[in-house]
Design an enzyme around this catalytic site. Structure first.
Site, PDB file in Angstrom:
ATOM      1  N   SER A  96       0.884  -1.181   0.000  1.00 24.10           N
ATOM      2  CA  SER A  96       0.000   0.000   0.000  1.00 24.10           C
ATOM      3  C   SER A  96       0.916   1.224   0.000  1.00 24.10           C
ATOM      4  CB  SER A  96      -0.871   0.029   1.261  1.00 24.10           C
ATOM      5  OG  SER A  96      -1.611  -1.153   1.376  1.00 24.10           O
ATOM      6  N   LYS A 171      -6.762   1.519  -3.404  1.00 18.65           N
ATOM      7  CA  LYS A 171      -6.422   1.062  -2.044  1.00 18.65           C
ATOM      8  C   LYS A 171      -6.406   2.261  -1.073  1.00 18.65           C
ATOM      9  CE  LYS A 171      -4.636  -1.274   1.380  1.00 18.65           C
ATOM     10  NZ  LYS A 171      -5.257  -2.325   2.136  1.00 18.65           N
ATOM     11  N   LYS A 240      -0.063   5.370   8.219  1.00 21.19           N
ATOM     12  CA  LYS A 240       0.725   5.523   6.993  1.00 21.19           C
ATOM     13  C   LYS A 240      -0.196   5.578   5.775  1.00 21.19           C
ATOM     14  CE  LYS A 240       1.815   1.932   4.887  1.00 21.19           C
ATOM     15  NZ  LYS A 240       1.418   1.082   3.762  1.00 21.19           N
TER      16      LYS A 240
HETATM   17  P1  NDP Z   1       5.242  -6.067   7.937  1.00 19.83           P
HETATM   18  O1  NDP Z   1       5.924  -4.927   8.601  1.00 19.83           O
HETATM   19  O2  NDP Z   1       4.731  -7.188   8.763  1.00 19.83           O
HETATM   20  O3  NDP Z   1       6.226  -6.728   6.845  1.00 19.83           O
HETATM   21  C1  NDP Z   1       7.081  -5.999   6.035  1.00 19.83           C
HETATM   22  C2  NDP Z   1       8.118  -6.959   5.467  1.00 19.83           C
HETATM   23  O4  NDP Z   1       8.980  -6.248   4.596  1.00 19.83           O
HETATM   24  C3  NDP Z   1       9.003  -7.590   6.531  1.00 19.83           C
HETATM   25  O5  NDP Z   1       9.195  -8.943   6.207  1.00 19.83           O
HETATM   26  C4  NDP Z   1      10.319  -6.819   6.403  1.00 19.83           C
HETATM   27  O6  NDP Z   1      11.453  -7.590   6.773  1.00 19.83           O
HETATM   28  C5  NDP Z   1      10.343  -6.572   4.919  1.00 19.83           C
HETATM   29  N1  NDP Z   1      11.184  -5.443   4.564  1.00 19.83           N
HETATM   30  C6  NDP Z   1      11.178  -4.211   5.111  1.00 19.83           C
HETATM   31  N2  NDP Z   1      12.080  -3.428   4.508  1.00 19.83           N
HETATM   32  C7  NDP Z   1      12.679  -4.194   3.576  1.00 19.83           C
HETATM   33  C8  NDP Z   1      13.715  -3.963   2.644  1.00 19.83           C
HETATM   34  N3  NDP Z   1      14.291  -2.779   2.553  1.00 19.83           N
HETATM   35  N4  NDP Z   1      14.102  -4.998   1.853  1.00 19.83           N
HETATM   36  C9  NDP Z   1      13.489  -6.209   1.939  1.00 19.83           C
HETATM   37  N5  NDP Z   1      12.500  -6.486   2.803  1.00 19.83           N
HETATM   38  C10 NDP Z   1      12.112  -5.487   3.615  1.00 19.83           C
HETATM   39  O7  NDP Z   1       4.090  -5.432   7.060  1.00 19.83           O
HETATM   40  P2  NDP Z   1       2.737  -6.123   6.547  1.00 19.83           P
HETATM   41  O8  NDP Z   1       3.059  -7.429   5.935  1.00 19.83           O
HETATM   42  O9  NDP Z   1       1.699  -6.035   7.600  1.00 19.83           O
HETATM   43  O10 NDP Z   1       2.293  -5.077   5.427  1.00 19.83           O
HETATM   44  C11 NDP Z   1       2.950  -5.010   4.174  1.00 19.83           C
HETATM   45  C12 NDP Z   1       2.158  -4.060   3.283  1.00 19.83           C
HETATM   46  O11 NDP Z   1       0.841  -4.576   3.100  1.00 19.83           O
HETATM   47  C13 NDP Z   1       2.024  -2.648   3.863  1.00 19.83           C
HETATM   48  O12 NDP Z   1       2.072  -1.699   2.844  1.00 19.83           O
HETATM   49  C14 NDP Z   1       0.632  -2.689   4.500  1.00 19.83           C
HETATM   50  O13 NDP Z   1       0.058  -1.384   4.573  1.00 19.83           O
HETATM   51  C15 NDP Z   1      -0.118  -3.590   3.521  1.00 19.83           C
HETATM   52  N6  NDP Z   1      -1.248  -4.310   4.087  1.00 19.83           N
HETATM   53  C16 NDP Z   1      -1.167  -4.893   5.332  1.00 19.83           C
HETATM   54  C17 NDP Z   1      -2.267  -5.555   5.863  1.00 19.83           C
HETATM   55  C18 NDP Z   1      -2.219  -6.188   7.224  1.00 19.83           C
HETATM   56  O14 NDP Z   1      -3.284  -6.610   7.724  1.00 19.83           O
HETATM   57  N7  NDP Z   1      -1.057  -6.302   7.867  1.00 19.83           N
HETATM   58  C19 NDP Z   1      -3.532  -5.659   5.108  1.00 19.83           C
HETATM   59  C20 NDP Z   1      -3.480  -5.087   3.783  1.00 19.83           C
HETATM   60  C21 NDP Z   1      -2.376  -4.432   3.315  1.00 19.83           C
HETATM   61  P3  NDP Z   1      12.115  -7.409   8.234  1.00 19.83           P
HETATM   62  O15 NDP Z   1      10.974  -7.536   9.224  1.00 19.83           O
HETATM   63  O16 NDP Z   1      13.117  -8.502   8.299  1.00 19.83           O
HETATM   64  O17 NDP Z   1      12.698  -6.036   8.237  1.00 19.83           O
END
Ligand code: NDP
Length: 300
Positions: A96, A171, A240
């Site tokens: 998102s 979204k 965010k």
């Molecule tokens: P999380 O914070 O749980 O996951 C983010 C992931 O991205 C982690 O695995 C993190 O790894 C990885 N990451 C972060 N920075 C980097 C980088 N520079 N390079 C590679 N990997 C990276 O977020 P969510 O999964 O909850 O959400 C992801 C997206 O989906 C967001 O935009 C959110 O708004 C959207 N979303 C979320 C929902 C929800 O219910 N959670 C529902 C619908 C949409 P590490 O932790 O090792 O840093």
């Protein structure tokens, strides 16, 4: 032959989405960022682990990304993904984020002969686990059609929204409604409680009336009334998402006065240390303004 899929961003959403692809029979390659555990869990289910983003891209026909926000998209796409993926490869960007960010990345991808779909999701972790997300997709129709089976492994309702950026825009609108509805529903529940109404009955009536909504049918009975803020979509991620709408509006000279106020209230809860909690905790802000305690009630 199924496409070889690379998956980057194994967080609350990405890990179960990647698992759905493994279960659907796709060869999946993953890497880790700071936390190795999700990649190692996926390895046990049949995914392959490689040491970095460029190696994921080199091993894949299609790379899916679902990252926290705009800065991480740029970091990943410019920090190896577009260098590792071969000409003719495809990226599916599911974060998102701002439409302008994914449009920039699309141009950089196209200059290397790589196609890109913009495909954010709605539905939360439970539906990511079930593979029943709503996915809103922008990009060329031809690429959309080609990637439809991959999207279907993760989602139940898949919408084609037109050009790259439109997925992110739809979204953003969803999140504006979700954040605002959750807050006004919290206020309504507070008022109903102070009126001494039977809250379960009130919910039934509202959901058959013009004030009903997805929030009233789901967040209200499951979380806001019982004051159950178990882990789920985090308040800081919702803030965010609201900021994306406000930033877009600022850039375009559009005024969103209701959203400004909603955003301030979410920020107040972040300032109190609630950013990592389920976003429906924002309902407690209404209670704080009224300084009244009660025993949480359960809903059948
Ligand atoms: P999380 O914070 O749980 O996951 C983010 C992931 O991205 C982690 O695995 C993190 O790894 C990885 N990451 C972060 N920075 C980097 C980088 N520079 N390079 C590679 N990997 C990276 O977020 P969510 O999964 O909850 O959400 C992801 C997206 O989906 C967001 O935009 C959110 O708004 C959207 N979303 C979320 C929902 C929800 O219910 N959670 C529902 C619908 C949409 P590490 O932790 O090792 O840093």
């Amino acid at each position: 032959m199924k496409e070889r899929i690379g998956f980057i961003g194994l967080g609350a959403m990405g890990k179960p989405m990647a698992l759905c692809l493994v279960k659907a029979g796709y060869p999946v390659t993953v890497t880790w960022h700071r936390n190795r555990a999700p990649a190692e869990e996926l390895e046990k289910t049949g995914a392959k682990i490689v040491p970095d983003v460029i190696s994921v891209a080199a091993a894949s026909d299609v790379v899916i990304t679902i990252l926290p926000a705009d800065p991480e998209i740029l970091e990943v796409y410019r920090g190896g993904l577009l260098d590792g993926l071969k000409k003719g490869g495809t990226c599916i960007e599911m974060t998102s984020a701002l439409p302008s960010t994914v449009k920039i990345v699309e141009q950089e991808a196209l200059s290397k002969g790589i196609g890109l779909l913009d495909a954010p999701v709605s539905g939360g972790v439970a539906r990511a686990v079930e593979g029943s997300l709503t996915i809103m997709v922008g990009g060329s129709k031809e690429l959309f059609d080609q990637c439809h089976p991959i999207l279907q492994a993760m989602g139940k309702t898949i919408f084609y929204t037109g050009e790259v950026g439109n997925g992110k825009s739809v979204k953003m609108i969803n999140q504006l409604l979700n954040a605002g509805n959750t807050l006004i529903a919290s206020e309504a529940v507070y008022l109903a409680r102070r009126m001494g109404l039977d809250l379960e009955l009130m919910c039934k009536v509202i959901n058959e009336s013009s004030g009903g909504s997805w929030i009233f049918a789901n967040n209200v009975p499951k979380s806001i009334i019982p004051e159950n803020f178990k882990p789920g979509f985090r308040l800081d991620l919702m803030k965010k998402d609201m900021d994306l709408s406000l930033e877009y509006a600022r850039q375009e000279g559009i005024v969103l006065p209701v959203m400004d106020l909603v955003s301030e209230i979410y920020q107040a809860m972040i300032n109190q240390g609630h950013g990592g909690e389920y976003y429906t905790i924002v309902s407690q802000w209404i209670k704080q303004q009224n300084r009244r305690e009660w025993q949480p009630c359960t809903m059948s």
